[in-house]
Design an enzyme around this catalytic site. Structure first.
Site, short mmCIF file in Angstrom:
data_model
loop_
_atom_site.label_atom_id
_atom_site.label_comp_id
_atom_site.label_asym_id
_atom_site.label_seq_id
_atom_site.Cartn_x
_atom_site.Cartn_y
_atom_site.Cartn_z
CG ASP A 4 -1.93 -0.78 1.66
OD1 ASP A 4 -1.81 -1.88 0.36
OD2 ASP A 4 -3.14 -0.51 2.24
CB SER A 25 9.83 1.63 4.65
OG SER A 25 8.22 1.85 4.95
CG HIS A 65 2.31 -8.63 0.24
ND1 HIS A 65 1.10 -9.76 1.13
CD2 HIS A 65 1.92 -7.64 1.04
CE1 HIS A 65 1.17 -9.38 1.71
NE2 HIS A 65 1.52 -8.17 2.34
#
Length: 259
Positions: free
Chosen positions: A86, A226, A142
Site C-alpha cells: 500500500d 519506508s 508482498h
C-alpha cells in the site's frame, strides 16, 4: 502539531540518539495511549485491521498490524504486475542507457542502489517504480509477481529520511540508506525489490525465506517509515497501468506485459 509528533515516531528523527529514543518509546507500553489518536490523525480504516484497536499494546504493534484476510484482493492475471505494498507511486519510468534514473531532480545510478555493476546489467533500459509508504499505510510488503528468489542481500548501515523533503535535500538516500534487495527470476526476466529502511535503525523485517515466490505472498514488513523501489528487466511489451502520484493498494495492477 499532532501529525508532526506522529511523523517523528514512524519516520524517526535525524540523529541516532533521538531515533533510538523514539524507537524505544514506540515499542513500550507507554505508547499505547497514542494508538487511537494515531489512527484518527491518519484516518486509518480500523475495520481492515486483523484485530480491534484495543488489542494492540504498543504504537509499533499497531503500526505493523496485519490485515484481515481478503482485505487486499490480488490481481492474478499472468500478464499483470501488482503493487507490492500500500502506498503512493511517487515516480516511475525508464532506466536509461547509462543505468541511471531521476528521482526528485537527483540522478541515481542503479549500480549504486544495487551495489553491484553485474547485478545491475539486466535492468539497463528496463523500468522502475518508487512506492512511498506514509504513516497511514499498511506496512507489510508482498511479492509483485511469481518467480524464484535468486539473491537477497543488505547494503548500507545508517539511514536518512525517505519522505519528500529528505529526497529533495538529502544525499541520495536510496543509494546510501540501509536497504535489503530481493532479486527474482520471473517469466518476464529479472526483478529487483529494494526495501529502503527508516532513519538510523534496521526497520526491515524479513519473515519468509522461501525461494519460491508467489504473487501477492507476504515476505516481510517495515517497523517504521519506508519506501520500496522496484526494478524490472527491459521488456518492450511492458507498460504501466496507473499514473504517477497514484495511491495504490497491495495486489492492485500497476503494470502489464502486453502480448
Amino acid at each position: 502539531m499532532k501529525k508532526m509528533l506522529f511523523n517523528r515516531f514512524v519516520e524517526l528523527g535525524g540523529h541516532p540518539l533521538s531515533s533510538a529514543l523514539l524507537k524505544t518509546i514506540a515499542r513500550s507500553r507507554l505508547s499505547r495511549k497514542l494508538i487511537k489518536p494515531f489512527a484518527t490523525t491518519y484516518r486509518i480504516n480500523e475495520d481492515e485491521a486483523e484485530f480491534p484497536i484495543d488489542y494492540y499494546s504498543t504504537l509499533q504493534a499497531y503500526f505493523t498490524r496485519n490485515l484481515k484476510k481478503g482485505s487486499r484482493p490480488i490481481n492474478l492475471n499472468s500478464s499483470t504486475l501488482i503493487s507490492p505494498v500500500d502506498g503512493v507511486v511517487t515516480e516511475y519510468g525508464i532506466i536509461d542507457m547509462n543505468q541511471t534514473i531521476m528521482i526528485k531532480n537527483h540522478f541515481y545510478s542503479i549500480n549504486e542502489i544495487l551495489g553491484d555493476e553485474k547485478i545491475a546489467i539486466p535492468y539497463k533500459e528496463g523500468f522502475f517504480y518508487i512506492f512511498y509508504l506514509s504513516p497511514s499505510h499498511y506496512h507489510h510488503f508482498h511479492y509483485p509477481y511469481d518467480g524464484e528468489l535468486v539473491s537477497r542481500y543488505a547494503l548500507g548501515t545508517t539511514s536518512f529520511p525517505v519522505n519528500d523533503l529528505g529526497l529533495r535535500l538529502g544525499n541520495k538516500p536510496f543509494a546510501t540508506n540501509y536497504r535489503i534487495i530481493s532479486e527474482l527470476s520471473t517469466a518476464h526476466g529479472r526483478m529487483a525489490i529494494i526495501k529502503v529502511g527508516a532513519l538510523n535503525v534496521n526497520s526491515i523485517q524479513i519473515s519468509n525465506s522461501s525461494t519460491a515466490c508467489t504473487k501477492g505472498e507476504e515476505f516481510g514488513f517495515f517497523s517504521f517509515g519506508s519506501t520500496v523501489i522496484l526494478f524490472l528487466e527491459h521488456n518492450e511489451s511492458f507498460r504501466p497501468t496507473i499514473p504517477v502520484n497514484s495511491e495504490v493498494k497491495m495486489g492492485q495492477s500497476v503494470g502489464e506485459w502486453v502480448k
